[in-house]
Structures are given as C-alpha cells and as structure tokens.
Design a protein around this motif. Structure first.
Motif, PDB file in Angstrom:
ATOM      1  N   LYS A 104       5.814  74.315  31.231  1.00  0.00           N
ATOM      2  CA  LYS A 104       6.232  73.083  31.339  1.00  0.00           C
ATOM      3  C   LYS A 104       7.666  72.913  31.191  1.00  0.00           C
ATOM      4  O   LYS A 104       8.458  72.053  32.162  1.00  0.00           O
ATOM      5  CB  LYS A 104       5.673  72.316  30.160  1.00  0.00           C
ATOM      6  N   ALA A 105       8.233  73.633  30.450  1.00  0.00           N
ATOM      7  CA  ALA A 105       9.943  73.811  30.471  1.00  0.00           C
ATOM      8  C   ALA A 105      10.514  73.937  31.922  1.00  0.00           C
ATOM      9  O   ALA A 105      11.668  73.542  32.316  1.00  0.00           O
ATOM     10  CB  ALA A 105      10.374  74.511  29.355  1.00  0.00           C
ATOM     11  N   VAL A 106       9.907  75.248  32.539  1.00  0.00           N
ATOM     12  CA  VAL A 106      10.521  75.574  34.106  1.00  0.00           C
ATOM     13  C   VAL A 106      10.247  74.494  34.889  1.00  0.00           C
ATOM     14  O   VAL A 106      11.153  74.159  35.808  1.00  0.00           O
ATOM     15  CB  VAL A 106       9.807  76.923  34.154  1.00  0.00           C
ATOM     16  N   THR A 107       8.916  73.872  34.629  1.00  0.00           N
ATOM     17  CA  THR A 107       8.791  72.919  35.548  1.00  0.00           C
ATOM     18  C   THR A 107       9.788  71.543  35.392  1.00  0.00           C
ATOM     19  O   THR A 107      10.093  71.175  36.705  1.00  0.00           O
ATOM     20  CB  THR A 107       7.194  72.205  35.469  1.00  0.00           C
ATOM     21  N   VAL A 108       9.954  71.376  34.339  1.00  0.00           N
ATOM     22  CA  VAL A 108      10.906  70.348  34.171  1.00  0.00           C
ATOM     23  C   VAL A 108      12.301  70.429  34.719  1.00  0.00           C
ATOM     24  O   VAL A 108      12.992  69.707  35.508  1.00  0.00           O
ATOM     25  CB  VAL A 108      11.157  69.757  32.671  1.00  0.00           C
ATOM     26  N   MET A 109      12.650  71.879  34.319  1.00  0.00           N
ATOM     27  CA  MET A 109      13.960  72.318  34.848  1.00  0.00           C
ATOM     28  C   MET A 109      13.988  72.292  36.595  1.00  0.00           C
ATOM     29  O   MET A 109      15.221  71.849  37.095  1.00  0.00           O
ATOM     30  CB  MET A 109      14.352  73.668  34.370  1.00  0.00           C
ATOM     31  N   SER A 110      12.967  72.765  37.025  1.00  0.00           N
ATOM     32  CA  SER A 110      13.254  73.181  38.614  1.00  0.00           C
ATOM     33  C   SER A 110      12.878  71.841  39.396  1.00  0.00           C
ATOM     34  O   SER A 110      13.330  71.795  40.648  1.00  0.00           O
ATOM     35  CB  SER A 110      12.230  74.342  38.900  1.00  0.00           C
ATOM     36  N   ASP A 111      11.961  70.998  38.945  1.00  0.00           N
ATOM     37  CA  ASP A 111      11.583  69.859  39.784  1.00  0.00           C
ATOM     38  C   ASP A 111      12.398  68.703  39.127  1.00  0.00           C
ATOM     39  O   ASP A 111      11.857  67.513  39.392  1.00  0.00           O
ATOM     40  CB  ASP A 111      10.022  69.513  39.565  1.00  0.00           C
ATOM     41  N   SER A 112      13.589  68.659  38.852  1.00  0.00           N
ATOM     42  CA  SER A 112      14.233  67.444  38.356  1.00  0.00           C
ATOM     43  C   SER A 112      15.649  67.332  39.007  1.00  0.00           C
ATOM     44  O   SER A 112      16.098  68.056  39.582  1.00  0.00           O
ATOM     45  CB  SER A 112      14.649  67.799  36.749  1.00  0.00           C
ATOM     46  N   THR A 113      16.088  66.099  38.950  1.00  0.00           N
ATOM     47  CA  THR A 113      17.257  65.751  39.292  1.00  0.00           C
ATOM     48  C   THR A 113      18.087  65.004  38.068  1.00  0.00           C
ATOM     49  O   THR A 113      17.505  64.542  37.106  1.00  0.00           O
ATOM     50  CB  THR A 113      17.362  64.568  40.253  1.00  0.00           C
ATOM     51  N   VAL A 114      19.232  65.356  37.993  1.00  0.00           N
ATOM     52  CA  VAL A 114      20.305  65.033  36.969  1.00  0.00           C
ATOM     53  C   VAL A 114      21.218  64.029  37.424  1.00  0.00           C
ATOM     54  O   VAL A 114      21.857  64.210  38.514  1.00  0.00           O
ATOM     55  CB  VAL A 114      20.755  66.209  36.072  1.00  0.00           C
ATOM     56  N   SER A 115      21.421  62.935  36.740  1.00  0.00           N
ATOM     57  CA  SER A 115      22.584  61.875  37.000  1.00  0.00           C
ATOM     58  C   SER A 115      23.466  61.976  36.088  1.00  0.00           C
ATOM     59  O   SER A 115      23.189  62.074  34.742  1.00  0.00           O
ATOM     60  CB  SER A 115      22.260  60.465  37.027  1.00  0.00           C
ATOM     61  N   LEU A 116      24.920  62.216  36.087  1.00  0.00           N
ATOM     62  CA  LEU A 116      25.847  62.409  35.068  1.00  0.00           C
ATOM     63  C   LEU A 116      26.659  61.246  35.415  1.00  0.00           C
ATOM     64  O   LEU A 116      27.296  60.835  36.475  1.00  0.00           O
ATOM     65  CB  LEU A 116      26.561  63.738  35.221  1.00  0.00           C
ATOM     66  N   LYS A 117      27.005  60.548  34.358  1.00  0.00           N
ATOM     67  CA  LYS A 117      27.978  59.449  34.417  1.00  0.00           C
ATOM     68  C   LYS A 117      29.199  59.846  33.330  1.00  0.00           C
ATOM     69  O   LYS A 117      29.040  59.877  32.271  1.00  0.00           O
ATOM     70  CB  LYS A 117      27.540  58.063  33.903  1.00  0.00           C
ATOM     71  N   HIS A 118      30.252  60.226  33.876  1.00  0.00           N
ATOM     72  CA  HIS A 118      31.397  61.032  33.226  1.00  0.00           C
ATOM     73  C   HIS A 118      32.512  59.917  33.020  1.00  0.00           C
ATOM     74  O   HIS A 118      33.110  59.272  34.124  1.00  0.00           O
ATOM     75  CB  HIS A 118      31.969  62.120  33.892  1.00  0.00           C
ATOM     76  N   TYR A 119      33.116  59.754  32.054  1.00  0.00           N
ATOM     77  CA  TYR A 119      34.225  58.616  31.980  1.00  0.00           C
ATOM     78  C   TYR A 119      34.993  58.770  30.441  1.00  0.00           C
ATOM     79  O   TYR A 119      34.264  59.466  29.461  1.00  0.00           O
ATOM     80  CB  TYR A 119      33.511  57.129  32.090  1.00  0.00           C
ATOM     81  N   LYS A 120      35.794  57.994  30.182  1.00  0.00           N
ATOM     82  CA  LYS A 120      36.579  57.902  29.169  1.00  0.00           C
ATOM     83  C   LYS A 120      36.400  56.263  28.446  1.00  0.00           C
ATOM     84  O   LYS A 120      36.463  55.627  29.205  1.00  0.00           O
ATOM     85  CB  LYS A 120      37.998  58.014  29.030  1.00  0.00           C
ATOM     86  N   ASP A 121      36.225  56.163  27.319  1.00  0.00           N
ATOM     87  CA  ASP A 121      35.689  54.767  26.966  1.00  0.00           C
ATOM     88  C   ASP A 121      37.063  54.103  26.322  1.00  0.00           C
ATOM     89  O   ASP A 121      38.099  54.859  26.617  1.00  0.00           O
ATOM     90  CB  ASP A 121      34.729  54.838  25.571  1.00  0.00           C
ATOM     91  N   ALA A 122      36.852  53.083  25.934  1.00  0.00           N
ATOM     92  CA  ALA A 122      38.017  52.066  25.781  1.00  0.00           C
ATOM     93  C   ALA A 122      39.054  52.766  24.443  1.00  0.00           C
ATOM     94  O   ALA A 122      40.056  52.451  24.576  1.00  0.00           O
ATOM     95  CB  ALA A 122      37.610  50.774  24.964  1.00  0.00           C
ATOM     96  N   ASP A 123      38.486  53.676  23.699  1.00  0.00           N
ATOM     97  CA  ASP A 123      39.500  54.611  22.715  1.00  0.00           C
ATOM     98  C   ASP A 123      39.831  55.921  23.497  1.00  0.00           C
ATOM     99  O   ASP A 123      40.325  56.708  22.674  1.00  0.00           O
ATOM    100  CB  ASP A 123      38.541  54.819  21.588  1.00  0.00           C
ATOM    101  N   GLY A 124      39.520  56.079  24.592  1.00  0.00           N
ATOM    102  CA  GLY A 124      40.296  57.273  25.338  1.00  0.00           C
ATOM    103  C   GLY A 124      39.273  58.474  24.851  1.00  0.00           C
ATOM    104  O   GLY A 124      39.553  59.652  25.284  1.00  0.00           O
ATOM    105  N   ILE A 125      37.781  58.264  24.496  1.00  0.00           N
ATOM    106  CA  ILE A 125      37.285  59.313  24.175  1.00  0.00           C
ATOM    107  C   ILE A 125      36.282  59.695  25.413  1.00  0.00           C
ATOM    108  O   ILE A 125      35.620  58.832  25.916  1.00  0.00           O
ATOM    109  CB  ILE A 125      36.220  58.947  22.875  1.00  0.00           C
ATOM    110  N   GLU A 126      36.186  60.887  25.602  1.00  0.00           N
ATOM    111  CA  GLU A 126      35.526  61.354  27.076  1.00  0.00           C
ATOM    112  C   GLU A 126      33.998  61.335  26.589  1.00  0.00           C
ATOM    113  O   GLU A 126      33.804  61.948  25.662  1.00  0.00           O
ATOM    114  CB  GLU A 126      36.114  62.650  27.323  1.00  0.00           C
ATOM    115  N   ARG A 127      33.205  60.951  27.352  1.00  0.00           N
ATOM    116  CA  ARG A 127      31.785  60.722  27.547  1.00  0.00           C
ATOM    117  C   ARG A 127      31.175  61.172  28.580  1.00  0.00           C
ATOM    118  O   ARG A 127      31.562  60.859  29.752  1.00  0.00           O
ATOM    119  CB  ARG A 127      31.301  59.446  27.013  1.00  0.00           C
ATOM    120  N   ILE A 128      29.933  61.902  28.565  1.00  0.00           N
ATOM    121  CA  ILE A 128      29.058  62.028  29.796  1.00  0.00           C
ATOM    122  C   ILE A 128      27.707  61.354  29.260  1.00  0.00           C
ATOM    123  O   ILE A 128      26.816  61.766  28.248  1.00  0.00           O
ATOM    124  CB  ILE A 128      28.860  63.465  29.893  1.00  0.00           C
ATOM    125  N   GLU A 129      27.073  60.399  30.044  1.00  0.00           N
ATOM    126  CA  GLU A 129      25.750  59.862  29.874  1.00  0.00           C
ATOM    127  C   GLU A 129      24.864  60.808  31.075  1.00  0.00           C
ATOM    128  O   GLU A 129      25.428  60.710  32.122  1.00  0.00           O
ATOM    129  CB  GLU A 129      25.772  58.521  30.314  1.00  0.00           C
TER     130      GLU A 129
END
Length: 186
Positions: free
Chosen positions: A43-68
C-alpha cells in the motif's frame, strides 16, 4: 521532467510526480517495510509511486519559512501536511506510520551528520541550503528517518531529490534516493 533553470531551493513551489526509474525504489521499499511492516508495504509503495505532490513554499508574515504539501493519489482524497522550518518537534498521526514526531529546517549540507545526505547536490543547493525533515516513530517500534530535499543533476537534468537515511530499531542504517519530476507550477 527536470526543474526549470530558475528553480531554486529558496522556492520549491510546484507540482511533482515520483520518478520510479531514477529512484532507489528497492531500497525505499525496504525502508517502508521497516516502518510499516510487510503487510502495509505494498500500500505504501503504491501511494509513493502513483502519487503527485504539490508544494507551496513561502515565508509567512513573521518571516517563518513554510511548506504546504498536498499528496494526490488516484481514487483517494488528497492528504495535506504543513511543514514549519523552525526545527521544532510536532507530533501527528500518519495513516501509514502511526504516531510520529517530525521537525524541519533549512540547513547547510556541511552541518548534516551523514556523508550520503551531504553529497550529490548542485552548487546552488549547497549555497542556499537544503531542507532537512527528521521523523521518528512515537510508537513501540522505534525508527528514525532523516530526509534531505535539494536539487541534483541526473543525466544532465536538474531534479527535485530527497535523500533518505533510515535507522531501524536494531541500529541498521539504510539509504535511498527519491527523485521527482517537475510537472509544472501550482
């Protein structure tokens, strides 16, 4: 597909798919077996190999780096996760791994404690720093995983890569490289 030349570790936002051919899939499968057991490995291998990942990388108003992060697997609702790059431990419940403790940060490769995690990165990844994600089991089965995200050149193309160091409860250390193809912007 390789990441655009303008892609930088300072902003890794985009959509990605797992590149099974360029990744250490056998070793990744072995690591998953240690984490979730043989029964859930497929199940884990299927999830890993058949998936796409979206990354939203930014700094918030306090300058803290975040990745959604949003994982998309066919026939399943997307799974969202938030990383705050402050090296502060967070406890959560993972559908695959159970209760886990994670922490994330931006770090220079020279500060990493493992040669495999330090090597292979492009000059700009070394200069800007890579993303380190540490995870450990909070359950009776103890394991730790350190994953470093950066840019690697493979066969003349730049790719988003995650190098992994897994330490099992027995002290054995395993390494794996996961390669992702850039699909496009968010």
């Amino acid at each position: 597909m390789s990441v655009p030349q303008s892609y930088s570790m300072l902003d890794i936002s985009g959509k990605y798919s797992f590149n099974k051919a360029l990744s250490d899939t056998d070793m990744a499968g072995t690591i998953l077996t240690h984490q979730v057991g043989e029964k859930l490995k497929q199940k884990a291998v299927t999830v890993m190999s058949d998936s796409t990942v979206s990354l939203k990388h930014y700094k918030d108003a306090d300058g803290i780096e975040r990745i959604e992060i949003q994982h998309h697997v066919a026939d399943h609702p997307p799974r969202s996760l938030a990383q705050i790059l402050t090296w502060t431990e967070q406890t959560s419940e993972s559908p695959l791994f159970g209760k886990i403790v994670t922490k994330e940060r931006r770090v220079k490769t020279s500060e990493l404690d493992d040669n495999y995690l330090q090597s292979g990165w492009t000059a700009d990844s070394i200069e800007e720093g890579v993303i380190q994600v540490d995870m450990r089991s909070a359950a009776n089965t103890q394991w730790t995983l350190s994953q470093v995200w950066g840019i690697e050149e493979i066969n003349g193309a730049r790719h988003h890569v995650r190098r992994t160091k897994f330490t099992g409860g027995d002290g054995n250390i395993l390494h794996a490289r996961l390669v992702f193809d850039y699909i496009g912007p968010l």
